[in-house]
Scaffold this active site. Structure first.
Site, PDB file in Angstrom:
ATOM      1  N   ASP A 177      64.880  -1.592  26.300  1.00 23.30           N
ATOM      2  CA  ASP A 177      66.138  -0.864  26.096  1.00 23.30           C
ATOM      3  C   ASP A 177      65.918   0.223  25.059  1.00 23.30           C
ATOM      4  OD1 ASP A 177      69.278  -1.138  26.594  1.00 23.30           O
ATOM      5  OD2 ASP A 177      68.945  -0.648  24.486  1.00 23.30           O
ATOM      6  N   ASN A 185      72.869  10.865  23.145  1.00 28.78           N
ATOM      7  CA  ASN A 185      73.802  11.601  23.998  1.00 28.78           C
ATOM      8  C   ASN A 185      74.853  12.335  23.174  1.00 28.78           C
ATOM      9  OD1 ASN A 185      72.885  11.262  26.645  1.00 28.78           O
ATOM     10  ND2 ASN A 185      73.822   9.244  26.832  1.00 28.78           N
ATOM     11  N   ASP A 194      69.469  12.727  29.615  1.00 27.31           N
ATOM     12  CA  ASP A 194      68.862  12.541  30.940  1.00 27.31           C
ATOM     13  C   ASP A 194      67.364  12.813  30.901  1.00 27.31           C
ATOM     14  OD1 ASP A 194      71.331  11.908  31.922  1.00 27.31           O
ATOM     15  OD2 ASP A 194      71.687  13.844  32.902  1.00 27.31           O
ATOM     16  N   GLU A 220      70.374   2.636  29.988  1.00 26.58           N
ATOM     17  CA  GLU A 220      69.134   2.967  29.298  1.00 26.58           C
ATOM     18  C   GLU A 220      68.152   1.801  29.302  1.00 26.58           C
ATOM     19  OE1 GLU A 220      72.217   1.921  26.036  1.00 26.58           O
ATOM     20  OE2 GLU A 220      72.176   2.857  28.024  1.00 26.58           O
TER      21      GLU A 220
END
Length: 312
Positions: A177, A185, A194, A220
């Site tokens: 993770d 973000n 992305d 993620e």
């Protein structure tokens, strides 16, 4: 035709890399043989019996070979030219025949329409097969990272579990993770987020073995399936993956991973194995992130930061 095949066999023996070219030449030889046979059938045999000889029934097989050896459009063009030449040869042969009766004409028409139907059905099948393959890929591929998705990985897990139960083979799951991905973000924007996901997926894939499978498990999270791998080997693999992500920034952002590792135990279900990997990953998060934690009931090996990771 036999001489041609012997020559192709000799060429293939000397040049095995030309196998596709050899098959295409062989297809051409068979097509020419069938066209010549059809001419002979129409000119000298058709008027002597009610119907055609069994040899002429092999004529449509060339379509099937073409659609297996060529792409869809090439196969269609080749088959259309083959059909037209075959019909011209048959018509020429009938004109040379000593007599043409109603039965001969009916046989020729049945042969023509049946071949058109064969060709149309093969083209439709090839068209549907192509779209099915595209739909299958879309259904089993993550569009952002081009990795397999959760659905495809679930199928691999079921297959691997079946093999492990049958042959008592070990395998490991590594659940990775990205740390503080929401913050990435929020700070740099979703386009950078992305790009981070794509690059992380690419780096992980580069450091896996050919037998391993990597999937974007969700958000993620990335899941690695490592066949024939015990807990110690899975730990070394996790070290390698952690180092690959931490070695340099991605799009100007320092990225770290929290990894949970679990191995198959006799009698395990997929849900139980995933649960242990997930629990280990959350323990890595709770322990400070950027580290590897093994499943419970095994002495934990925790790596506080990449700087302390030993060389493999």
């Amino acid at each position: 035709m036999a001489v041609g095949f012997i020559a192709l066999e000799f060429h293939l023996w000397r040049n095995p890399q030309n196998v596709r070219w050899v098959w295409q030449i062989a297809l051409g030889i068979i097509a020419i043989y069938e066209i010549v046979s059809l001419f002979y059938e129409a000119a000298y045999k058709l008027h002597q019996r009610d119907g055609i000889t069994p040899a002429a029934l092999w004529f449509p097989m060339v379509y099937l070979m073409a659609f297996n050896l060529l792409n869809r459009r090439q196969a269609l063009r080749f088959s259309l030219v083959y059909l037209v030449l075959g019909l011209l040869a048959g018509a020429t042969g009938m004109l040379m025949s000593p007599s043409i009766n109603v039965t001969s004409i009916n046989t020729a028409l049945q042969f023509t329409f049946s071949n058109i139907a064969y060709l149309a059905l093969l083209y439709m099948f090839a068209y549907l097969r192509r779209h099915y393959a595209q739909m299958h890929q879309m259904a089993h591929t993550d569009p952002l990272t081009n990795l397999i998705n959760r659905r495809a990985m679930q199928q691999k897990l079921e297959s691997e579990l079946s093999q492990a139960r049958r042959y008592n083979r070990p395998f490991a799951l590594l659940l990775a993770d990205l740390d503080h991905f929401k913050q990435i973000n929020d700070t740099y924007g979703h386009s950078v987020g992305d790009q981070v996901l794509r690059e992380v997926g690419g780096r992980l894939a580069q450091h896996l073995r050919e037998s391993d499978s990597l999937a974007r498990w969700g958000g993620e999270e990335f899941l690695i399936l490592a066949p024939e791998t015990n807990l110690q080997q899975a730990y070394l693999l996790a070290q390698r993956l952690l180092g690959a992500i931490c070695e340099s920034p991605i799009s100007g952002v320092r990225v770290t991973l929290s990894l949970g590792v679990a191995c198959y135990r006799q009698g395990d279900s997929i849900a139980a194995l995933l649960s242990r990997a997930d629990e280990a990953m959350y323990r890595a998060k709770a322990g400070g992130r950027n580290q590897i934690v093994l499943e419970e009931e095994i002495e934990d090996i925790v790596i506080p930061s990449h700087s302390t990771t030993p060389e493999l």
